[in-house]
Design an enzyme around this catalytic site. Sequence first.
Site, mmCIF file in Angstrom:
data_model
loop_
_atom_site.group_PDB
_atom_site.id
_atom_site.type_symbol
_atom_site.label_atom_id
_atom_site.label_comp_id
_atom_site.label_asym_id
_atom_site.label_seq_id
_atom_site.Cartn_x
_atom_site.Cartn_y
_atom_site.Cartn_z
ATOM 1 N N GLY A 75 83.633 61.618 51.333
ATOM 2 C CA GLY A 75 83.762 62.457 50.140
ATOM 3 C C GLY A 75 82.630 62.195 49.164
ATOM 4 N NE ARG A 76 77.332 63.817 49.587
ATOM 5 C CZ ARG A 76 76.165 63.299 49.267
ATOM 6 N NH1 ARG A 76 75.721 63.386 48.041
ATOM 7 N NH2 ARG A 76 75.429 62.711 50.189
ATOM 8 C CD GLN A 118 80.713 64.658 36.880
ATOM 9 O OE1 GLN A 118 81.945 64.566 36.846
ATOM 10 N NE2 GLN A 118 79.983 64.809 35.789
ATOM 11 C CE1 TYR A 119 79.060 60.431 35.976
ATOM 12 C CE2 TYR A 119 81.393 60.607 36.542
ATOM 13 C CZ TYR A 119 80.346 60.833 35.657
ATOM 14 O OH TYR A 119 80.582 61.448 34.455
ATOM 15 N N GLY A 120 79.172 59.443 42.759
ATOM 16 C CA GLY A 120 78.894 58.624 43.937
ATOM 17 C C GLY A 120 79.341 59.263 45.230
ATOM 18 C CB VAL A 121 78.093 59.062 48.536
ATOM 19 C CG1 VAL A 121 78.413 59.680 49.896
ATOM 20 C CG2 VAL A 121 76.976 59.825 47.853
ATOM 21 C CE LYS A 138 83.393 56.604 42.687
ATOM 22 N NZ LYS A 138 84.524 57.011 41.861
ATOM 23 C CG ASP A 189 89.144 62.245 35.167
ATOM 24 O OD1 ASP A 189 89.466 63.432 34.907
ATOM 25 O OD2 ASP A 189 88.181 61.962 35.904
HETATM 26 N N1 LIG Z 1 89.780 55.210 48.715
HETATM 27 C C1 LIG Z 1 89.506 56.391 49.259
HETATM 28 N N2 LIG Z 1 89.936 56.690 50.480
HETATM 29 C C2 LIG Z 1 89.672 57.893 51.022
HETATM 30 N N3 LIG Z 1 88.977 58.847 50.411
HETATM 31 C C3 LIG Z 1 88.507 58.617 49.183
HETATM 32 C C4 LIG Z 1 88.739 57.368 48.541
HETATM 33 N N4 LIG Z 1 88.182 57.421 47.324
HETATM 34 C C5 LIG Z 1 87.620 58.625 47.212
HETATM 35 N N5 LIG Z 1 87.817 59.349 48.336
HETATM 36 C C6 LIG Z 1 87.367 60.717 48.582
HETATM 37 O O1 LIG Z 1 86.072 60.867 48.082
HETATM 38 C C7 LIG Z 1 86.027 61.935 47.159
HETATM 39 C C8 LIG Z 1 85.045 61.580 46.074
HETATM 40 O O2 LIG Z 1 85.605 60.563 45.291
HETATM 41 P P1 LIG Z 1 85.037 60.122 43.897
HETATM 42 O O3 LIG Z 1 85.981 59.172 43.312
HETATM 43 O O4 LIG Z 1 83.619 59.686 44.055
HETATM 44 O O5 LIG Z 1 84.910 61.423 43.066
HETATM 45 P P2 LIG Z 1 85.969 62.403 42.422
HETATM 46 O O6 LIG Z 1 87.099 61.656 41.845
HETATM 47 O O7 LIG Z 1 86.293 63.469 43.413
HETATM 48 O O8 LIG Z 1 85.104 63.044 41.305
HETATM 49 P P3 LIG Z 1 84.427 62.347 40.042
HETATM 50 O O9 LIG Z 1 83.195 61.700 40.510
HETATM 51 O O10 LIG Z 1 84.175 63.470 39.146
HETATM 52 O O11 LIG Z 1 85.444 61.392 39.506
HETATM 53 C C9 LIG Z 1 87.452 62.119 46.673
HETATM 54 O O12 LIG Z 1 87.715 63.424 46.296
HETATM 55 C C10 LIG Z 1 88.268 61.712 47.874
HETATM 56 O O13 LIG Z 1 88.502 62.794 48.688
#
Ligand SMILES: Nc1ncnc2c1ncn2[C@@H]1O[C@H](COP(=O)(O)OP(=O)(O)OP(=O)(O)O)[C@@H](O)[C@H]1O
Length: 953
Positions: free
Chosen positions: A672-673, A675-678, A694, A791
Amino acid sequence: MSSRRLGSSRARGRDLAHEVKHFGGLTKHLKKIIFDSNNCLTELKTSDHFEEEVISTLVLPPVADEIVGKVTKNPPALVIFGQTYTSKATLVNKIFREDLFQIVDDSDNNKTWRAVHLKYGSQRNTRLTLTNSFELLNEEPGSPVMRNSWTGIPRVEMLVKEEHQKDACMLSATTEATLNHPLLQCKLQILVTPHNCPGISISQAYNVCTHNVLPVLLYCFDKDQLSEENLRDLQELQNCAGTLPILFVDCREPSEPLVAHRERRLVEDAHEDFDDDSAYDTDERIEGERERHNGLDARLRRRCRPTPNDRPSVIDQLSRAGFISSPEENGRMRGVLDVFTIVNQVEDLHNSAAIVQFIRRSLQYYLIRCCTAMHDLHQHCMNLFITTAFDMQRDILVTPKRIEYARQRENELFDSLKDLTNQKQEQLRSLIQSTVADMTEDLLEQAGNYRFTDLEVSQEGKIQSQKDIKRCTEQIQDLVLARLNACVVEKLIGSVELLRESFLGTLQRCLASLEKIDGDLETSTTVALRQILNAAYQVEVSVRTSSSVVRIIWERMKEFFQSIKPFKTPTRVDTEWKRKVAQTMINNLDESKLAKSICSQFRSRLNNSHESFSTSLRQLEQKHSGRLEKTEEQRMKVRKVYAPRLARLALESTSLRDMVLYGMPKLEREIGRGQYGVVYSCRSWGGVTHCAVKSVVPPDDKHWNDLAMEFHYTRSIAEHDRIVAVIGSVIDHGYGGMGCSPAVLLLMERMQRDLHTAIKANMELPERLHVALDVAEGVRYLHSLGLVHRDIKLKNVLLDKHDRGKITDLGFCKPEAMMSGSIVGTPIHMAPELFSGKYDNSVDTYAFGILLWYVCAGHVKLPQAFEQCANKDHLWTSVKKGVRPERLRPQFDDASWNLMKSSWAGEPSERPLLGEVQSKLQDIYTKALAKREAEGGGGGGAKEQQNLKSDTL
Ligand SMILES: Nc1ncnc2c1ncn2[C@@H]1O[C@H](COP(=O)(O)OP(=O)(O)OP(=O)(O)O)[C@@H](O)[C@H]1O
């Protein structure tokens, strides 16, 4: 993807030199953390934000301080203890792959050898040094101090001569040898402890040899048995080493079965290496080594089946004495760092996986202790900041309220006393009248029997002068007044006293707390204030004769009686005369006038006191407001400067510790991606399988700080089933190459999908509601810790394989006291008051209401009202005006619609508490479940979706 290479970057050799270099690299980061921490703490200490008492806690505990000093200042060194001189010499020669120490025969073991210190030098030199000094000793008169160009270290340099056996100085001297060897070049040093030195015990040898280095302890043996003395020495060594591990090295000439046994152990240990520390190496390298070892292991196992008889007795001795793990424990190590490894006489000793592994663990031991100590200090500071911010916030909120309270209460008190005085005038008059009537007889009696003091009165009552008669009259008057006073005042005060508890108790407590808030504040202000109160309102009723009401009455009466015409000069001052004086006084008493006069005096004093009180309170308020401005400034500084700085340091220290312990995670596919990371998947890390990593590269200090604060709060809360667990973090300083920002890798438990994806995939209503219940529980938990998430949204709710929800992304999560009113969140979930900068944890309830809308809607399309907004500003203006998502029919029943509406109420105080939300939601969920069952279970999702679609159309 550039961050993908993180997990497999930087190959590391498995030889000693590489290990030491790697340690040097990690120590560099540690030093930077220590340097930055010291700077920050020095700044904190010189600022006036914290009290002396608090400042004094911002230090490392002495033991931690010592170890941090040692690790940052001293080079690592192998410190070799041994059963015999020859075992030590053998080990050194194996390490250097040359005969540095000459071994003649067994008789060497009976000779006296001083300590040898091997260091890097471009040339081979030896010299004799005294401990901790650079003083050179001429060993033989006339001989050169330096002995150069040897192959092996000259024995004469190490041997203590017969004639020096009693010379403590010569015995404690160390032979320092420099040589140009890659192992020493990487800053590793080697110290061989003295042998057979009279008067030098193992602990003394330990102290001398570990003084200015970071010791890695080895003990070698070359006999089949350890003597009693050897075991005693070992015990002493163990006591000195404490928790520092000791590697036992077998230096015996191998017999055939022994070789096999040793090789098997060696391979097993090496396997443990890879199992435990695979993250240290590149994947390719690990795979290669693993295969190599698997093949060798299989061959060895075929050749040599271990039996208990294979175990040499020295090992049993070590195991029985508890220095190594027992055979029953299956040869495993006791504890992480209590390493047992038997190193065979392999030619390439410093490439031995076992010894490298041991040295790595010893060096890790130091780094982990330092990182832990630093991290504890950082955490301590962070906790202090948070509590200080809370205190400051409370102070800022409460102090003006206290002042206002004091003002109000005093006003009420003043008004009641005024009323009381007005009401009391008539009462006072009749009170005086009835008191006088009741006591006239008694008074006359007392006056008649009165004996004058300090006056010459003859037996017959004759008096000398006019002046004395005046004094007699006064004394009688005083007596009558005192008695009248006592009675009148007692009754009067009884009514005033009633006010004491209802007004003065709380008022005084309030004033006391205002005084306590700031030690610098002039306590005289409040002292004066209390005195004014005392004087005006009779709080000290127990000291009645000195109370102001008594005095008022007294003075008033006196004035009154003095206005009475003087009596004619009597011939005798006898009983009758005395009674007459008293009677005249009583007859002339005008109760109404007296009552009026008392009341007016009382009123005027009351007004004066009230004025003084108001003035003092205004001064107090001014002082507090100046102080509170400073407090607000300090709170800002703590929140915006010190806390983020310390949080960043805490992130760095814990990441370094995680790196030392578990290495760099291996990143796999992108999941997943944001706003701030991959976000990547990772098979296992830190003993946890199925992780998500992350990877964030903070572009500037602000992002760094935000990330650090997020990490701090996430890691400092106790694990909870409804919050995604964070396992650890690692900082990749090499990310992107030289001059680039490092990448921060946050390791979390890996979840299946987020709620947004699940809703899109037609998750059914009861399951969606169940997730919403999980979210409410998670948010409630955060609130119970004083944290606000800020959030809450579909994408920040992750689901496990059983579709249970957990909250993630605590990026904006903060304790209320640390919030600065920043406008953060995701637009459609943001409560209107967020824009005012003044909000509390009910913004999460608002966001939850919006989330519930999606949950009940069963799709992720924007609510119509929001859809119509052209941009964020338009949306926010509409939200502030009260625009909210529409009711969807038939999806929303009354219960769910009412719950959403109350959750997103414009007025924060009207939003329900999360406990209430949970219980209402539970009913909604139970009903949805029952409905599905009644409809035959399953399939509802598709039907619902169909309805939804037609509705939307
Ligand atoms: N612990 C995890 N296990 C599985 N998938 C995850 C996990 N954490 C994040 N993801 C996946 O990665 C995506 C990106 O997560 P991330 O927290 O970087 O951003 P976000 O919450 O979608 O957006 P923002 O950066 O705006 O907070 C998520 O939408 C989710 O689908």
